[in-house]
Design a protein around this motif. Structure first.
Motif, PDB file in Angstrom:
ATOM      1  N   ASP A 121      10.209   7.500 -11.018  1.00  0.00           N
ATOM      2  CA  ASP A 121      11.420   7.916 -11.720  1.00  0.00           C
ATOM      3  C   ASP A 121      12.443   6.793 -11.841  1.00  0.00           C
ATOM      4  O   ASP A 121      13.557   7.015 -12.318  1.00  0.00           O
ATOM      5  CB  ASP A 121      12.052   9.117 -11.002  1.00  0.00           C
ATOM      6  N   GLY A 122      12.070   5.598 -11.408  1.00  0.00           N
ATOM      7  CA  GLY A 122      12.973   4.465 -11.496  1.00  0.00           C
ATOM      8  C   GLY A 122      13.919   4.319 -10.321  1.00  0.00           C
ATOM      9  O   GLY A 122      14.817   3.476 -10.356  1.00  0.00           O
ATOM     10  N   MET A 123      13.749   5.131  -9.269  1.00  0.00           N
ATOM     11  CA  MET A 123      14.616   5.003  -8.102  1.00  0.00           C
ATOM     12  C   MET A 123      14.430   3.626  -7.475  1.00  0.00           C
ATOM     13  O   MET A 123      13.295   3.172  -7.252  1.00  0.00           O
ATOM     14  CB  MET A 123      14.301   6.091  -7.084  1.00  0.00           C
ATOM     15  N   ARG A 124      15.546   2.959  -7.176  1.00  0.00           N
ATOM     16  CA  ARG A 124      15.504   1.613  -6.614  1.00  0.00           C
ATOM     17  C   ARG A 124      15.263   1.687  -5.107  1.00  0.00           C
ATOM     18  O   ARG A 124      16.080   2.234  -4.358  1.00  0.00           O
ATOM     19  CB  ARG A 124      16.817   0.886  -6.909  1.00  0.00           C
ATOM     20  N   LEU A 125      14.151   1.110  -4.692  1.00  0.00           N
ATOM     21  CA  LEU A 125      13.709   1.157  -3.303  1.00  0.00           C
ATOM     22  C   LEU A 125      13.432  -0.252  -2.807  1.00  0.00           C
ATOM     23  O   LEU A 125      13.455  -1.225  -3.571  1.00  0.00           O
ATOM     24  CB  LEU A 125      12.439   2.005  -3.179  1.00  0.00           C
ATOM     25  N   GLY A 126      13.175  -0.391  -1.534  1.00  0.00           N
ATOM     26  CA  GLY A 126      12.811  -1.673  -0.968  1.00  0.00           C
ATOM     27  C   GLY A 126      12.051  -1.497   0.330  1.00  0.00           C
ATOM     28  O   GLY A 126      12.116  -0.443   0.968  1.00  0.00           O
ATOM     29  N   LEU A 127      11.318  -2.528   0.701  1.00  0.00           N
ATOM     30  CA  LEU A 127      10.678  -2.620   2.011  1.00  0.00           C
ATOM     31  C   LEU A 127      11.230  -3.853   2.693  1.00  0.00           C
ATOM     32  O   LEU A 127      11.143  -4.965   2.154  1.00  0.00           O
ATOM     33  CB  LEU A 127       9.158  -2.762   1.880  1.00  0.00           C
ATOM     34  N   ALA A 128      11.816  -3.691   3.859  1.00  0.00           N
ATOM     35  CA  ALA A 128      12.319  -4.810   4.650  1.00  0.00           C
ATOM     36  C   ALA A 128      11.322  -5.099   5.764  1.00  0.00           C
ATOM     37  O   ALA A 128      10.953  -4.205   6.530  1.00  0.00           O
ATOM     38  CB  ALA A 128      13.692  -4.493   5.240  1.00  0.00           C
ATOM     39  N   GLY A 129      10.876  -6.344   5.843  1.00  0.00           N
ATOM     40  CA  GLY A 129       9.980  -6.749   6.911  1.00  0.00           C
ATOM     41  C   GLY A 129      10.773  -7.033   8.172  1.00  0.00           C
ATOM     42  O   GLY A 129      11.549  -7.986   8.225  1.00  0.00           O
ATOM     43  N   VAL A 130      10.587  -6.196   9.190  1.00  0.00           N
ATOM     44  CA  VAL A 130      11.374  -6.300  10.427  1.00  0.00           C
ATOM     45  C   VAL A 130      10.469  -6.818  11.540  1.00  0.00           C
ATOM     46  O   VAL A 130       9.428  -6.208  11.831  1.00  0.00           O
ATOM     47  CB  VAL A 130      11.974  -4.931  10.811  1.00  0.00           C
TER      48      VAL A 130
END
Length: 310
Positions: A121-130
């Motif tokens: 749906d175009g939701m802005r997401l991210g994955l942060a490498g911790v």
């Protein structure tokens, strides 16, 4: 002892089946609760998270089949970011390519590597490498291996015309403290909270206002241990910031109050109690449609109106 941080993020989606496929199959989250929007029971309210549905791991959706697309702007959540082990970022890049997920190259943000991507749906997401979180428990089912699985919410990024009022609420009421600045972004962190412990405020005066719709975040929920802590936070909001919250609403798995913070984003304060196993055992979370008592008499009509989600 109080535990601060994000309780959950709630967003608006399109088709429910497509939403469930992306968050369970592609991202590997658990469907923790399949219920309905208590204020609009003709649509689902879907909750995704870890094995137990612990606060800080949850992202939820109101899916409407023909919802118009939203527009990111000031007064809205710009991005929701999940935590993954730093060494798993390569796995996720390959997975996004294999599944046709729109994504960007890895960037550095506050010293961490982040992959920005979007859901259907175009939701802005991210994955942060911790670094150092590979040993944390993780829900793993399907073809996302445990060593690469998502470990809850990392952060939310709010796009605001100015941040002073929002920062005051975060630090004085919600248990956060300023933790750093990069350009026009100021980071706030809840001390001692790994999962759901970061809020980034992006000051961007002059931008268009956001428009709610598919792919946009409806609200951000913050944690309160119990009713007493929630009451104290509401009192502090009123007396020190001139902000009034709604009456408490029973959401079956937590109890909530809502208020519009100074930057325009809808905030919720949700209790950790009673949890997502209040009406079904942990091993059966998300399998059956659960309804609150006041809607149980309408179950046949509600079930007939809801689309299958697999």
């Amino acid at each position: 002892m109080s535990t601060h941080g994000i309780h959950h993020v709630t967003a608006i989606a399109g088709a429910a089946g497509r939403n469930a496929d992306f968050y369970t199959r592609v991202l590997g989250l658990r469907l923790v609760k399949k219920t309905v929007n208590f204020d609009d029971p003709g649509t689902y309210h879907l909750y995704y998270g870890d094995e137990a549905g612990q606060p800080g791991t949850i992202i939820t959706f109101f899916p409407w089949d023909h919802v118009a697309a939203g527009r990111v702007g000031v007064g809205e959540t710009q991005q929701t970011v999940f935590r993954v082990p730093e060494e798993a970022l390569g796995f996720w890049i390959h997975r996004f390519v294999a599944n046709g997920v729109e994504h960007e190259p890895v960037t550095r943000h506050f010293g961490e590597s982040v992959i920005a991507f979007r859901d259907p749906d175009g939701m802005r997401l991210g994955l942060a490498g911790v670094p150092g979180i590979a040993s944390e428990p993780a829900w793993s089912e399907g073809d996302v291996p445990p060593e690469a699985a998502i470990r809850g919410v990392h952060s939310v990024n709010l796009l605001l015309a100015e941040i002073a009022g929002t920062a005051a609420v975060l630090t004085d009421v919600l248990g956060f403290a300023e933790a750093g600045r990069e350009g026009s972004v100021t980071r706030f962190r809840a001390d001692g909270t790994g999962i759901g412990g970061i809020v980034d405020l992006h000051e961007a005066g002059g931008f268009l206002a956001g428009r709610a719709g598919g792919g946009s975040v409806h609200h951000i929920a913050f944690r309160a241990k119990d009713d007493a802590e929630q009451d104290a936070m509401v009192k502090r909001l009123r007396e020190r910031h001139g902000l009034r919250a709604t009456e408490q609403k029973d959401r079956a798995y937590f109890r909530s109050v809502y208020f519009r913070e100074p930057g325009g984003v809808l905030f919720e304060i949700a209790t950790d109690e009673p949890g997502f196993d209040a009406d079904e055992s942990r091993d059966r979370l998300g399998r059956d449609l659960k309804l609150p008592a006041f809607l149980e008499g309408r179950r046949p009509a509600i079930e007939a109106a809801l689309p299958p989600i697999g």
